[in-house]
Design an enzyme around this catalytic site. Structure first.
Site, short mmCIF file in Angstrom:
data_model
loop_
_atom_site.label_atom_id
_atom_site.label_comp_id
_atom_site.label_asym_id
_atom_site.label_seq_id
_atom_site.Cartn_x
_atom_site.Cartn_y
_atom_site.Cartn_z
N SER A 88 86.74 44.32 6.17
CA SER A 88 85.39 44.31 5.61
C SER A 88 84.30 44.81 6.55
O SER A 88 83.14 44.92 6.14
CB SER A 88 85.04 42.90 5.13
OG SER A 88 85.69 42.65 3.91
N TYR A 194 80.32 35.91 -1.70
CA TYR A 194 80.97 37.11 -1.18
C TYR A 194 81.91 37.68 -2.23
O TYR A 194 82.77 36.97 -2.75
CB TYR A 194 81.74 36.74 0.08
CG TYR A 194 82.18 37.90 0.93
CD1 TYR A 194 81.37 38.38 1.95
CD2 TYR A 194 83.42 38.50 0.73
CE1 TYR A 194 81.78 39.44 2.75
CE2 TYR A 194 83.83 39.55 1.52
CZ TYR A 194 83.01 40.02 2.53
OH TYR A 194 83.41 41.06 3.31
N GLY A 336 86.15 41.29 9.50
CA GLY A 336 87.01 41.98 8.55
C GLY A 336 88.45 41.56 8.67
O GLY A 336 88.98 41.43 9.78
#
Length: 378
Positions: A88, A194, A336
């Site tokens: 991410s 999210y 991420g």
């Protein structure tokens, strides 16, 4: 962080805020240089991470280090030059491109999704006519997160589904369609959650505005000008460029269960939400350039760093997480995670101090301790 939390987050193709706001770290007293950071990396390996690679930059210059194992079969160590899947962290690159397009007058962050992608976000209460591009970028759209879909999770994040589907190509529209089979999490602008779907849509908006796939725009606007030679947008390429280490996962099984080599996979399951590959040094170069104003005009950088409340201890801007550390230092960046790879890249708002690192396992280790050690134990 528990193994259960870490594997759940990786199964969502994003180590979102739960890693970025990992609990307080007790750093050892500094003995000079980046020794505390190195010790935090070694502690992660002791906790079960196969290996860690990191790079930092501050007023003293640059520093890189690697500890632990890059290949459990051969015993080859990790390298400070490793390239790895950044998950991410891709979102910051995508948000930067969209903000550049806004600065060029080619779109507005207050445009609705339907203006660019008519009919794509609809069904079960979703309405692209009520969602803005800005709400995609700061996760206030309410759009359901496709990686939370149980069937998708079984097919792509758990054994044996992963091994059956690891090379499948999934299009952005197919990912969004999965999200549309669920109800929204909330009405647009009324909450925060999210959602990887937001950034798949953001990538689709970039393509609609420019006529080019989002990855082409990332390469042209960010990778090439900054000479990020270890950074790439792989598309459907299943391998990692060399030098790199193997990536290992428990595939949501217990920490005591089998360890699987998950290095090879088709990253189209993440797309603009998390498919990119980079290195620690390249990530530091990118975030340093971003915060020093080399990539965005002041107006757009101010928009990017305007935050909304997210998880406890963190706020979310446009593709950026803002976190205040125990010692009072505030860092900006992103976390991420994607199969067997857990990464973080953070920097101070002035770009004078940056850190990026990667664990090549997704079930153990305290990434928050590495950040606290680098920025606080000096």
């Amino acid at each position: 962080m528990t193994a259960r939390v870490r594997t759940t987050l990786v199964a969502a193709t994003a180590v979102a805020l739960s890693i970025a706001v990992a609990g307080p770290a007790v750093a050892a007293p500094a003995t000079g240089g980046h020794d505390p950071t190195r010790r935090a990396m070694e502690a992660a390996v002791t906790a079960g991470v196969p290996g860690v690679t990191a790079s930092a930059g501050d007023a003293r210059g640059t520093w890189s280090e690697a500890v632990g194992t890059g290949d459990l079969r051969t015993g080859e160590p990790r390298s400070e030059r490793d390239r790895y899947r950044v998950g991410s962290i891709t979102k910051t690159f995508v948000a930067t491109v969209l903000l550049q397009l806004e600065a060029e007058g080619r779109l507005s962050l207050d445009d609705t999704v339907d203006e660019w992608l008519p009919g794509v976000v609809e069904g079960n209460g979703h309405d692209g006519g009520r969602i803005t591009v800005r709400q995609l970028l700061n996760h206030t759209s309410g759009v359901y997160n496709y990686t939370a879909d149980e069937e998708f999770g079984r097919a792509h994040f758990l054994a044996p589904g992963f091994f059956e589907h690891r090379y499948d190509t999934v299009t952005p529209r197919e990912l969004v369609a999965i999200a549309m089979t669920h109800e929204p999490d909330f009405a647009p602008g009324t909450g925060w959650r999210y959602s990887n779907t937001n950034y798949v849509l953001a990538g689709m908006v970039i393509e609609e505005v420019t006529g080019h796939p989002y990855g082409d725009e990332v390469r042209r606007r960010l990778i090439e000008p900054l000479k990020l030679r270890a950074t790439s947008v792989p598309g459907t390429r299943t391998t990692l460029p060399r030098p790199s280490s193997r990536a290992y996962s428990k595939l949501a099984g217990p920490a005591t269960g089998p360890t699987y080599d998950v290095t090879r996979l088709n990253p189209s399951i993440a797309g603009a939400a998390g498919e990119m590959i980079s290195s620690s040094a390249d990530l530091n170069r990118f975030y340093t350039a971003l915060f020093r104003g080399r990539l965005l005009p002041a107006e757009q950088l101010a928009e990017m760093t305007t935050t909304v409340p997210a998880e406890p201890g963190a706020e979310y801007g446009l593709g950026l997480i803002k976190r205040r550390l125990d010692c009072g230092v505030t860092v900006w960046g992103h976390a991420g995670g994607i199969h067997g790879s857990s990464s973080e890249a953070v920097a101070t708002r002035d770009g004078r101090h940056a850190l990026a690192f990667n664990f090549n396992g997704d079930w153990a280790g305290d990434s928050g301790a590495v950040i606290e050690a680098e920025f606080c134990a000096k």
